[in-house]
Write an enzyme that holds these catalytic residues in place. Structure first.
Site, PDB file in Angstrom:
ATOM      1  N   ASN A  67       9.229  -0.438   8.320  1.00 30.71           N
ATOM      2  CA  ASN A  67       8.317  -0.845   7.243  1.00 30.71           C
ATOM      3  C   ASN A  67       7.028  -1.457   7.786  1.00 30.71           C
ATOM      4  OD1 ASN A  67       9.901  -2.936   8.090  1.00 30.71           O
ATOM      5  ND2 ASN A  67       9.829  -4.012   6.137  1.00 30.71           N
TER       6      ASN A  67
ATOM      7  N   THR B 270       3.751   4.732   6.906  1.00 30.57           N
ATOM      8  CA  THR B 270       2.329   4.823   6.571  1.00 30.57           C
ATOM      9  C   THR B 270       1.582   3.772   7.376  1.00 30.57           C
ATOM     10  OG1 THR B 270       2.895   5.588   4.388  1.00 30.57           O
ATOM     11  CG2 THR B 270       0.678   4.709   4.670  1.00 30.57           C
TER      12      THR B 270
ATOM     13  N   PHE C 298       5.144  12.299   1.897  1.00 29.61           N
ATOM     14  CA  PHE C 298       4.527  12.321   0.569  1.00 29.61           C
ATOM     15  C   PHE C 298       5.553  12.284  -0.560  1.00 29.61           C
ATOM     16  CE2 PHE C 298       1.315  14.409   3.320  1.00 29.61           C
ATOM     17  CZ  PHE C 298       0.236  13.573   3.064  1.00 29.61           C
TER      18      PHE C 298
ATOM     19  N   GLU D  20       9.670   8.268  -5.004  1.00 31.72           N
ATOM     20  CA  GLU D  20      11.006   7.786  -5.334  1.00 31.72           C
ATOM     21  C   GLU D  20      11.446   8.391  -6.658  1.00 31.72           C
ATOM     22  OE1 GLU D  20      11.627   3.583  -4.928  1.00 31.72           O
ATOM     23  OE2 GLU D  20      10.247   3.521  -3.242  1.00 31.72           O
TER      24      GLU D  20
ATOM     25  N   LEU E 159      -3.254   7.762   3.387  1.00 32.64           N
ATOM     26  CA  LEU E 159      -3.836   6.648   2.620  1.00 32.64           C
ATOM     27  C   LEU E 159      -4.709   7.190   1.488  1.00 32.64           C
ATOM     28  CD1 LEU E 159      -4.931   4.091   5.374  1.00 32.64           C
ATOM     29  CD2 LEU E 159      -2.848   4.113   3.999  1.00 32.64           C
ATOM     30  N   ALA E 160      -5.489   8.222   1.795  1.00 35.68           N
ATOM     31  CA  ALA E 160      -6.403   8.765   0.781  1.00 35.68           C
ATOM     32  C   ALA E 160      -5.628   9.418  -0.360  1.00 35.68           C
ATOM     33  CB  ALA E 160      -7.368   9.754   1.428  1.00 35.68           C
TER      34      ALA E 160
ATOM     35  N   ASN F 230      -2.645   8.603  -1.565  1.00 36.96           N
ATOM     36  CA  ASN F 230      -2.138   7.559  -2.459  1.00 36.96           C
ATOM     37  C   ASN F 230      -3.280   6.903  -3.229  1.00 36.96           C
ATOM     38  OD1 ASN F 230       0.527   7.953  -2.084  1.00 36.96           O
ATOM     39  ND2 ASN F 230       0.894   6.160  -0.810  1.00 36.96           N
TER      40      ASN F 230
ATOM     41  N   PHE G 259      -6.096   8.310  -4.162  1.00 37.36           N
ATOM     42  CA  PHE G 259      -6.531   9.241  -5.219  1.00 37.36           C
ATOM     43  C   PHE G 259      -5.548   9.232  -6.401  1.00 37.36           C
ATOM     44  CE2 PHE G 259      -9.994  12.357  -4.056  1.00 37.36           C
ATOM     45  CZ  PHE G 259     -10.502  11.607  -3.011  1.00 37.36           C
TER      46      PHE G 259
ATOM     47  N   CYS H 147       3.999   1.299  -2.494  1.00 37.97           N
ATOM     48  CA  CYS H 147       2.997   2.041  -1.708  1.00 37.97           C
ATOM     49  C   CYS H 147       1.568   1.919  -2.202  1.00 37.97           C
ATOM     50  CB  CYS H 147       3.376   3.513  -1.672  1.00 37.97           C
ATOM     51  SG  CYS H 147       5.002   3.750  -0.988  1.00 37.97           S
TER      52      CYS H 147
END
Ligand code: UGA
Length: 440
Positions: free
Chosen positions: A71, A112, A142, A145, A201-202, A204, A206, A256
């Protein structure tokens, strides 16, 4: 790892963890996380080519490819506190890998991580004095859950970042070959390491931005009597925009989105890109606004006081089909209502244990936990739907209404219920981004 093991019987997969409890749980049928379909996948491969172990050095030594999935929570101390990711677990893992390795290996970043982390990790790994060479790949995950198995079995894409050197490209090919066992080649996308790290990162950012965009419009809808569902449908039919992730809600949650956006913000700031940082930060601040706004609507509707009123929260998981409550909007709603001296009754089909742990510091007289939604509703002044569990669509709201104090309120933080029918039953109904239906 379970999906890889199930799809590729020719590989031996060993999952290691520092927690004996978690490893024991993975070895049993009482898995440490709730995820639809996961137990079936684990059972297909466990004991055949999927193993769970606490012997971390032995597993590292045997492996040719190591996926690091530790994590990376938001830092709570020191420089970057509240924004930057805490990389201590990643760094410790890199050092453990160096110590336990006797030959060259491929190390895959699954966690991540901020852009250029691979660079730092590579320096730690390759500073070893044993002459061992580590090739670091970025392979961001990607999956979502609740739909993790489907997402892994039929991914939109698999992204693999590597150095564009001969050894980097060779390592990339090893990972491509693993995924190619079940993912069509055209869906396996390769890039350089930094692009792969940034794409995660981008992506998530967006996705979260779409939710904050529609949530900001929901506030305007409530003022103007426009209906956010209608607006969202009209927007989403534009094929350039698309329909998914345009559902207005009480606010996005999960471990996230917020973390990754704040991480992006921190990176932008550290490169002096303050305007870019502010742009992405606003996605998080609109989300905080949406959660606060929901509580304000509740308190204001209930005659500006909820003191000592029993309020049932239906759902505490951050989304349906998971027991995960991390950053769940429901927790913020619960805490704010407790501050207002309400008595909050939390119900959820899967997430009660996590909700209890998250709210352990709240006064016991003000927060109750009730698995049965009918029991939660009994004697309550209001119901608030905070997670879109399918079961909540099918409840007998007439029975609930009859057991509640009057006037009875219903706040639908997910817009999943039939608001007109609930109004007809007698509820005062407050959806998100639509006019309220009130009997007074
Ligand atoms: C998210 C991304 O969707 C995944 O692609 C990514 O891999 C994952 O984060 C990660 O980085 O690990 P997840 O957080 O599991 O996945 O769940 P989402 O389905 O994205 O939902 C996030 C939150 O947004 C939930 O609270 C959900 O209820 C909310 N949401 C989603 C809305 O409020 N409206 C929508 O239209 C969609």
């Amino acid at each position: 790892m379970s999906v890889i093991a199930a799809r590729c019987p020719q590989y031996e997969v060993t999952v290691v963890d520092v927690s004996a409890d978690r490893i024991r749980a993975w070895q049993s049928d009482d898995l440490p996380i709730y995820e639809p379909g996961l137990l079936d996948v684990v059972r297909q491969a466990r004991g055949r080519n999927l193993f769970f172990s606490m012997d971390i050095p032995a597993a590292i030594d045997r492996a040719e490819v190591i996926f690091v999935s530790v994590n990376t929570p938001t830092k709570t101390f020191g420089e970057g506190a509240g924004k930057a990711p805490d990389l201590q677990y990643w760094e410790k893992t890199a050092r453990t890998i160096v110590e336990a390795s006797q030959r060259n290996k491929i190390v895959v970043e699954k966690s991540t991580l901020p852009v250029r982390t691979a660079h730092a990790m590579e320096r730690i790994l390759n500073s070893n004095r044993k002459g061992i060479r580590f090739e670091v790949l970025s392979n961001p995950e990607f999956l979502s859950e609740g739909t993790a198995i489907r997402d892994l079995e039929h991914p939109d894409r698999v992204l693999i970042g590597s150095h564009e050197t001969a050894t980097g490209l060779a390592a990339r090919e090893v990972l491509v070959e693993i995924y190619a066992n079940w993912v069509p080649r055209e869906r396996i996308v390769t890039s350089n390491v930094w692009s792969a790290e940034l794409s995660k990162l981008a992506s998530n950012a967006f996705l979260a931005q779409r939710i904050s965009s529609i949530n900001s419009i929901s506030a305007l809808c409530e003022r103007t009597t426009a209906d956010v569902t209608e607006v969202s449908r009209a927007i989403g039919l534009d094929s350039r925009i698309g329909r998914r992730f345009l559902e207005a809600s009480v606010g996005f949650g999960g471990s996230c989105f917020k973390k990754d956006i704040l991480n992006l913000v921190y990176i932008c700031e550290s490169y002096g890109l303050d305007d870019v940082a502010r742009y992405w930060e606003s996605v998080v601040s609109v989300n905080e606004y949406q959660k606060r706004r929901f509580v304000h609507t509740m308190v204001h509707a209930m005659f500006d006081t909820v003191a000592d009123k029993r309020i049932a929260l239906l759902g505490c998981a951050f989304k349906k089909d998971t027991a995960d409550t991390r950053e769940s909007a429901a927790l913020l709603v619960a805490r704010k209502l407790i501050e207002e001296r309400a008595v909050v009754v939390i119900s959820d089909p899967k997430a009660l244990a996590n909700a209890r742990a998250e709210l352990a510091d709240a006064p016991a007289s003000r927060v109750l936990f009730e698995a049965d939604p009918y029991d939660a509703a009994r004697g309550a002044h209001a119901l608030a739907v905070l997670t879109e569990w399918d079961a909540y669509r099918a409840l007998d709201y007439r029975t609930m209404f009859e057991s509640m104090e009057k006037p009875a309120f219903l706040f639908d933080g997910r817009n999943i219920l039939d608001h007109k029918a609930l109004y007809a039953v007698g509820f005062n109904v407050f959806p998100i981004g639509k006019p309220a239906l009130k009997h007074f």
